[in-house]
Motif scaffolding. Structure first.
Motif, PDB file in Angstrom:
ATOM      1  N   PRO A 115       2.381 -12.583  40.186  1.00 49.64           N
ATOM      2  CA  PRO A 115       2.737 -12.627  41.617  1.00 49.64           C
ATOM      3  C   PRO A 115       1.499 -12.378  42.483  1.00 49.64           C
ATOM      4  O   PRO A 115       0.684 -11.510  42.187  1.00 49.64           O
ATOM      5  N   LEU A 116       1.377 -13.166  43.547  1.00 49.48           N
ATOM      6  CA  LEU A 116       0.238 -13.026  44.450  1.00 49.48           C
ATOM      7  C   LEU A 116       0.600 -12.262  45.709  1.00 49.48           C
ATOM      8  O   LEU A 116      -0.059 -11.298  46.078  1.00 49.48           O
ATOM      9  N   ARG A 117       1.663 -12.675  46.404  1.00 51.80           N
ATOM     10  CA  ARG A 117       2.083 -11.957  47.600  1.00 51.80           C
ATOM     11  C   ARG A 117       3.471 -12.435  47.998  1.00 51.80           C
ATOM     12  O   ARG A 117       3.938 -13.490  47.554  1.00 51.80           O
ATOM     13  N   ASN A 118       4.132 -11.638  48.851  1.00 50.02           N
ATOM     14  CA  ASN A 118       5.421 -11.990  49.438  1.00 50.02           C
ATOM     15  C   ASN A 118       5.237 -12.331  50.912  1.00 50.02           C
ATOM     16  O   ASN A 118       4.421 -11.718  51.607  1.00 50.02           O
ATOM     17  N   ILE A 119       5.991 -13.336  51.375  1.00 55.99           N
ATOM     18  CA  ILE A 119       5.919 -13.778  52.761  1.00 55.99           C
ATOM     19  C   ILE A 119       7.295 -13.641  53.388  1.00 55.99           C
ATOM     20  O   ILE A 119       8.303 -13.978  52.755  1.00 55.99           O
TER      21      ILE A 119
END
Length: 611
Positions: A115-119
């Motif tokens: 996982p890289l990031r949540n938006i």
């Protein structure tokens, strides 16, 4: 590194605030917005993945394999995003189930999900995820980055900090591990081509973090899922030949332009930028030494760089990276259209935002033109050694195919343009013994029954099935970037093409004498010996301040046969040809009208400073 992502110094905050006041904030927001899903590339949009049937799951797995192949083993999935780029979002439960399905898909193709990031979307959350295929049989992903910039801008220092995980002391500690020669340590300036590696695991974490001990190259490669190879090049003007040879012969996938915040964009920086643009390399910019630079000087440096990037000869969109969101936007652009030019504001002493540079390198896919796995191997030599107890050793880069110890190989061309059979004893890649050398990798071959004096830079070791032939004459579609007067027959520049560097004579110009901005088909002839030239490869010719770029479209072999590139594949049309802003200059006197002449007046005025 001590600085967390998104954390900025006071100088950075002042510069970014000034840019926001001038309207740059709209550029950042535009980059954050999702565009429509690209049909090609390694980026895939999925709104939701909830309990797919077995047939649907097989279709999704096949689609993932295709995206991984497009990104050389890496792909970015946008979960909760519509195909048109709308960030609708999902509930927490649906997002977790979709990510679980994505992990199931990745397990079937032997890949790892990070996982890289949540938006925050319109109706819920979206997730950006990196899918990376687990390396097999030692064929790791090798991202090659050429590091260029003016002398004393901090190129070797930032390479030493990124590869060792330890910050610089401000007195040359980090760069001492990068230099190859004693005189480089004494002067503090790079004069040769050197390579350093940075290993990243499946989650993008640095392998050689310097916490316990320094790992050897072999240990770094064995523990890494991705290896970033930094090609450290000279910045001084008297080593321009070495720098151009390194950029053409080392086959980098990206160019990292290092700029000293207190020095600004100098002439050699523009020179290196022009070479990178001529080779069509994706660009990222690193502004160093911000800890010792006043905010107004830092502001002026970024303004000057922004003007050059926006000029018609470059046509890039500058993006000052301030957090992970900007890094992901830059990674998406560099993987596809190359329109965004990320600018990092860093310090090798305090470690400011160096983690963002490492994050971008972790997300970028390797840029190698991989052909069919069964294509004949082709290895271009860029250095030779004589090792005691081993014998002659040649170093270089695999352009295509694969080569093993048992391959039926030939070596050449010699002074007469002939190729002779050769046998290799062993292969090493990143100082580690390997069974084969793959396309896009650097390697060294130990050669049987040959002396070092029988090899030279520019020769190749290739599969006999390739049937390589040498040439003395070739034709290229060229653009003159700058010349004081006119170029006519018998003009003798130095031509750089892959690892080949030799003086040539112009023996014919289709449209007559050429001046700055002219484009024409030019016939060249090597002055000293035949060379092996790849049809369709890009070339650079230079002589003093004169510069030109081109693409080889026809080769006349020494046996008289001619090979021509299909006209449908040429990319040298007037509307596609750009003039790097560091070399374009206004004409000194009126010239007769010419249909092939490019409009130099549209290039930014700062370009004339290099002329």
């Amino acid at each position: 590194f001590p600085k967390l992502s998104g954390e900025m110094s006071a100088a950075q905050e002042g510069v970014c605030s000034a840019w926001d006041a001038e309207g740059e904030k709209a550029v950042f927001e535009k980059c954050e917005a999702m565009e429509s899903e690209p049909q090609e590339g390694n980026i895939e949009y999925k709104f939701m993945l909830l309990q797919p049937s077995e047939d649907r799951l097989e279709h999704l797995v096949t689609q993932m394999l295709w995206r991984l192949a497009e990104g050389q083993g890496e792909a970015i999935y946008e979960i909760g995003v519509e195909d048109d780029g709308s960030c609708t979002g999902l509930s927490h439960e649906d997002l977790e189930e979709s990510l679980s399905t994505l992990r199931t898909m990745a397990a079937r193709v032997n890949a790892h999900v990070t996982p890289l990031r949540n938006i925050q979307g319109k109706k819920g959350n979206c997730a950006e995820v990196l899918v990376r295929k687990i390396p097999e049989d030692g064929c790791f992903r090798d991202l090659r980055v050429a590091v260029v910039g003016n002398v004393d801008s901090g190129k070797s220092t930032i390479i030493g900090v990124l590869t060792s995980g330890r910050l610089d002391n401000g007195r040359g500690l980090a760069r001492s591990n990068v230099f190859r020669h004693r005189h480089e340590l004494e002067s503090g300036r790079t004069s040769s081509i050197s390579q350093q590696i940075m290993g990243l695991d499946l989650d993008g974490k640095l392998i050689n973090d310097g916490c316990v001990r320094d790992y050897s190259w072999g240990e770094i490669v064995e523990r890494s899922a991705k290896v970033i190879t930094f090609i450290d090049l000279a910045g001084h003007e008297k080593y321009i030949k070495t720098t151009v040879t390194g950029m053409t012969g080392s086959l980098p996938g990206y160019a990292m332009v290092v700029i000293g915040a207190n020095m600004g964009v100098l002439r050699m920086t523009r020179e290196h930028l022009g070479v990178a643009l001529a080779l069509k390399l994706p660009l990222l910019f690193v502004v160093t030494k911000i800890d010792m630079c006043p905010p107004n000087i830092l502001q002026q440096t970024i303004d000057d760089l922004s003007k050059i990037l926006r000029s018609p000869g470059v046509r890039k969109m500058p993006l000052v990276v301030r957090g992970e969101g900007d890094v992901l936007s830059a990674a998406r652009s560099l993987s596809n259209d190359h329109r965004v030019a990320p600018i990092f504001l860093t310090s090798s002493v305090t470690g400011t935002d160096l983690n963002l540079v490492r994050m971008l390198l972790n997300l970028l896919p390797p840029k190698t033109d991989l052909q069919a796995p069964d294509s004949p191997g082709e290895f271009h030599i860029d250095d030779t050694f004589q090792v005691t107890g081993v014998g002659a050793v040649v170093a270089g880069t695999m352009l295509r195919g694969e080569i093993t110890v048992r391959s039926n190989l030939v070596m050449g061309p010699d002074s007469l343009g002939k190729f002779v059979p050769v046998q290799i004893k062993s292969i090493m890649n990143k100082r580690l013994p390997v069974a084969k050398a793959c396309s896009g990798q650097s390697a060294t071959f130990a050669v049987k029954k040959f002396r070092r004096s029988q090899f030279r830079k520019g020769m190749i070791v290739a599969d006999a099935a390739l049937n390589p032939r040498s040439c003395l004459r070739f034709t290229a579609e060229v653009v003159v970037l700058h010349h004081h007067t006119t170029i006519t027959n018998n003009y003798q520049p130095v031509v750089h093409c892959l690892t080949v560097t030799q003086s040539c004579r112009v023996i014919g110009i289709k449209d007559g004498p050429m001046r700055t901005g002219d484009r024409s088909s030019v016939d060249f002839e090597f002055l000293y010996r035949p060379e092996y030239i790849v049809l369709g490869s890009r070339m650079i010719f230079r002589e003093g301040r004169t510069k030109g770029i081109g693409k080889i479209v026809s080769i006349t072999y020494i046996d008289g046969e001619t090979a021509t590139l299909d006209e449908a594949t040429l990319s040298t049309k007037a509307d596609e040809t750009t003039i790097p802003a560091d070399r374009a200059a206004p004409l000194r006197r009126a010239a007769p009208p010419k249909s092939e002449r490019l409009d130099i007046s549209t290039v930014h005025p700062v370009a004339s400073e290099c002329a």
